[in-house]
Design a protein around this motif. Structure first.
Motif: not given
Length: 312
Positions: A1-11, A41-47, A121-129
């Motif tokens: 399992m790969i966890v991705v941490a950070g924001e969700a928004l609407v463009d 891509l078929g990878v077990p992932a969580a947000f 676990v992956s991080f990035g973008t606005l959530s780190l600001v």
């Protein structure tokens, strides 16, 4: 399992060529796009995030589930969804204006240690600001780096960074806790405060401070990876670009997918990858990003689409 941490928004994306063209909502946010890319891509992932209970938030969660992304770590709240108004240049590259005050993703709470079975676990973008959420994600990064591969795409949005010097110092403080660093050439130069700097030398400096590898996205010049002992470059995939929204996020998701598929979600294993393996990984990620660029908004490919594009 790969966890991705950070924001969700609407463009809010332009749908015409007029100066005041109508805007269409597209679901996005850097980390959100990474999670969707992994799931497709078929990878077990969580947000891991906080998502509004408003209409946009409901659609964001619905799309995660449709992309086979687990939502057990998604917190919900009545605050509004963050909006990003997108402007497109003639080459399809995107520029953003953000509406972030009091929005849901800023109020995420620490979920505690991630569950057994989490591999990265992956991080990035606005959530780190944007605080107070930025400090929460930073805490998760530092804690999980002791046992997991951590991946970071800072994905700089300079207009939201009030104190560039302080942010650059904070970024430098993360490097010992980052296993894989992925960023654009432009972001690398901004973070190094070197407008015309040699990005390869910048990346080598960062390698000495922690990451096993630095992957650079170079737009029309393809992708590169810099390690402690080598540099590998792959050319771009030719494609008719509709826009570049989500292209870098797709690279991040596809890289992590390739690493998992090849049993390399580990700092030591990333350091040990050969030139041939890095060439394969970057080719895979570049092909995925090209598909995303061929359609409007952040629409990462499904595994079957990427397999077909790679001739599989």
């Amino acid at each position: 399992m790969i966890v991705v941490a950070g924001e969700a928004l609407v463009d809010m994306v332009p749908v015409g060529d007029d100066e005041l063209t109508p805007l269409a909502p597209k679901l996005g946010g850097g980390p959100y796009n990474v999670a969707v890319a992994l799931g497709r891509l078929g990878v077990p992932a969580a947000f891991l995030s906080r998502i509004s209970t408003d209409h946009f938030g409901e659609q964001l969660v619905k799309r995660l589930r449709a992309s086979d992304v687990e939502t057990g770590l998604v917190q919900r709240g009545p605050e509004n969804t963050t909006l990003a108004v997108v402007g497109l240049a003639e080459d399809g590259s995107a520029r953003y204006a953000f509406y972030v005050e009091g929005t849901a993703d800023r109020l995420v709470e620490d979920p505690g240690p991630l569950a057994e079975g989490t591999e990265a676990v992956s991080f990035g973008t606005l959530s780190l600001v944007l605080e107070p959420g930025a400090s929460v994600y930073e805490k998760v990064l530092r804690r999980e780096s002791k046992r997991l591969l951590t991946a970071l795409d800072p994905n700089i949005r300079a207009g939201l960074i009030d104190d560039p010097g302080a942010y650059r110092e904070r970024f430098a403080s993360w490097l010992p806790d980052v296993g894989l660093l992925k960023l654009s050439v432009e972001d690398a130069r901004w973070l190094a405060d070197a407008e015309d700097g040699d990005v390869i030398e910048i990346a080598r400096t960062w390698i000495s401070q922690g990451p096993a590898a630095v992957v650079l996205t170079k737009g029309g010049d393809g992708l590169s990876v810099i390690t402690a002992t080598d540099q590998v470059d792959v050319p771009p995939v030719k494609v008719d670009v509709v826009d570049t929204i989500g292209a870098g996020d797709t690279v991040q998701g596809a890289l992590l997918a390739w690493l998992r598929d090849h049993d390399a979600l580990d700092v030591a294993k990333v350091r040990a990858l050969s030139r041939e393996e890095w060439t394969a990984a970057l080719t895979y990620a570049g092909a995925a990003a090209a598909i995303t660029c061929s359609r409007a908004g952040a629409e990462p490919p499904f595994a079957s689409e990427l397999t077909a594009a790679l001739g599989g």
